[in-house]
Design an enzyme around this catalytic site. Structure first.
Site, PDB file in Angstrom:
ATOM      1  N   THR A 135      -4.955 -25.520  23.814  1.00  0.00           N
ATOM      2  CA  THR A 135      -4.341 -26.588  24.741  1.00  0.00           C
ATOM      3  C   THR A 135      -6.043 -27.238  24.117  1.00  0.00           C
ATOM      4  O   THR A 135      -6.505 -26.667  24.311  1.00  0.00           O
ATOM      5  CB  THR A 135      -5.014 -26.887  26.404  1.00  0.00           C
ATOM      6  N   GLY A 149      -6.876 -31.089  25.717  1.00  0.00           N
ATOM      7  CA  GLY A 149      -7.207 -31.763  26.581  1.00  0.00           C
ATOM      8  C   GLY A 149      -6.438 -33.182  26.558  1.00  0.00           C
ATOM      9  O   GLY A 149      -5.287 -32.801  26.572  1.00  0.00           O
ATOM     10  N   ASP A 177     -11.902 -36.248  36.971  1.00  0.00           N
ATOM     11  CA  ASP A 177     -12.202 -34.641  37.353  1.00  0.00           C
ATOM     12  C   ASP A 177     -11.410 -33.760  36.518  1.00  0.00           C
ATOM     13  O   ASP A 177     -10.297 -33.004  36.663  1.00  0.00           O
ATOM     14  CB  ASP A 177     -12.962 -34.374  38.700  1.00  0.00           C
ATOM     15  N   GLY A 232      -9.867 -27.685  36.896  1.00  0.00           N
ATOM     16  CA  GLY A 232      -8.894 -27.096  37.572  1.00  0.00           C
ATOM     17  C   GLY A 232      -7.275 -28.105  36.313  1.00  0.00           C
ATOM     18  O   GLY A 232      -6.368 -26.934  36.961  1.00  0.00           O
ATOM     19  N   ALA A 233      -7.920 -28.690  36.034  1.00  0.00           N
ATOM     20  CA  ALA A 233      -7.052 -28.895  34.977  1.00  0.00           C
ATOM     21  C   ALA A 233      -5.865 -28.110  34.047  1.00  0.00           C
ATOM     22  O   ALA A 233      -4.940 -28.323  34.083  1.00  0.00           O
ATOM     23  CB  ALA A 233      -7.370 -30.299  34.139  1.00  0.00           C
ATOM     24  N   GLY A 234      -6.682 -27.014  33.620  1.00  0.00           N
ATOM     25  CA  GLY A 234      -6.165 -26.233  32.564  1.00  0.00           C
ATOM     26  C   GLY A 234      -5.449 -25.029  33.928  1.00  0.00           C
ATOM     27  O   GLY A 234      -3.781 -24.763  32.821  1.00  0.00           O
ATOM     28  N   ASP A 235      -6.028 -25.368  34.346  1.00  0.00           N
ATOM     29  CA  ASP A 235      -5.193 -24.015  35.308  1.00  0.00           C
ATOM     30  C   ASP A 235      -3.681 -24.865  35.864  1.00  0.00           C
ATOM     31  O   ASP A 235      -2.304 -23.970  36.400  1.00  0.00           O
ATOM     32  CB  ASP A 235      -5.733 -23.542  36.965  1.00  0.00           C
ATOM     33  N   GLY A 245     -11.697 -32.944  42.318  1.00  0.00           N
ATOM     34  CA  GLY A 245     -11.602 -31.274  42.850  1.00  0.00           C
ATOM     35  C   GLY A 245     -10.277 -30.764  42.131  1.00  0.00           C
ATOM     36  O   GLY A 245      -9.872 -31.359  41.148  1.00  0.00           O
TER      37      GLY A 245
END
Length: 298
Positions: A218, A220, A244, A247-250, A285
């Protein structure tokens, strides 16, 4: 007939304690931040919730403490529709992540594992029926390696696809790497595993030579690179305004797993997952930012 699952997650369940800052403190320095916000998190729980929000049938194998944070997290997982039959309760504290978020949306994280550190191969053995009923079983490295090894072996024996998100970075046995299809890393994690940085497509090919059956890096906002026996491909990410990145990678990994479970090729699954990851950075979040299919950018 036993219940079937698109994705079973073996991983961490944490409470995210988040403070916004104008800048991060230097050593010995104190800075003022925003009000403390407490969100459900943990890489395992994040991936479970994200996959369930996208319509997947999802189970989780993990541990929480017998405290208020544990109750909060159980409620969040249940609310998303995740099967909690193998979310065990450990006397003591739930895992906690201490997160600072800068004005650009980037974050820095310190994790106190708490109950996550008590996940064992016995917990995996108790969940063998759930794991055997999964199309994809996914792991991260916020729980002890013996549990991950046991779960990877159980998943492979049952014919499930094994996905490992190498985060946070830690040595992984060659046996586990060889089962990964794919191994999911960001640029920093790829460089750690390979011993140095490089051009993303070259790094993806080098990751394949290190053992996994396929690999995803990944990048970004720049998208992702995928590599498998068919070759490599770079897939751009939709352009959005980041609020924010926590948690975006999750969210990306969860969407990737779900689409692989539904039969997508790796490039097609990654293309869908970039849209999910982009949607997740538009709100603060981790789990609170995860989209439904209707929320995805074009």
């Amino acid at each position: 007939m036993p219940e079937k699952y698109d994705v079973v997650v073996v991983g961490s369940v944490n409470a995210d304690l988040v403070v916004g800052v104008d800048r991060r403190p230097a050593p010995g320095e104190t800075v003022l931040g925003s009000d403390l916000a407490t969100h459900p998190g943990g890489k395992g729980a994040n991936q479970a919730v994200a996959a369930a929000r996208l319509g997947g049938r999802v189970g989780i194998v993990g541990r929480i403490g017998d405290d208020g944070h544990g109750a909060l997290l159980r409620g969040a997982l249940a609310g998303a529709g995740v099967d909690l039959a193998h979310l065990a309760v450990t006397p003591g504290p739930t895992g906690v992540a201490l997160i600072t978020v800068g004005p650009d949306g980037d974050n820095s994280i310190i994790v106190s594992p708490g109950a996550n550190a008590r996940l064992t191969p016995d917990d995996v053995a108790a969940a063998r029926d759930m794991i055997a009923a999964a199309s994809v079983v996914t792991f991260q490295l916020e729980v002890p390696m013996p549990a991950i090894e046991a779960a990877a072996r159980a998943a492979a024996s049952a014919g499930a696809r094994v996905v490992l998100n190498l985060s946070p970075t830690a040595p992984v046995p060659a046996e586990v790497l060889a089962l990964c299809d794919p191994l999911v890393v960001n640029e920093h994690e790829a460089a750690w595993l390979l011993g140095g940085p490089g051009e993303p497509e070259q790094m993806a090919r080098a990751l394949l030579r290190s053992g996994p059956r396929s690999a995803v890096i990944t990048l970004g906002a720049d998208g992702v690179v995928v590599a498998d026996a068919e070759g490599t491909a770079t897939i751009p990410s939709p352009k959005v305004e980041a609020v924010d990145t926590t948690g975006a990678g999750d969210a990306f990994t969860a969407a990737l797993c779900l689409r692989l479970a539904r039969g997508d090729t790796l490039p097609d699954a990654a293309r869908y997952a970039t849209r999910v990851g982009a949607a997740a950075v538009r709100k603060p979040g981790a789990q609170t930012s995860y989209p439904t299919p209707e929320d995805l950018p074009a």
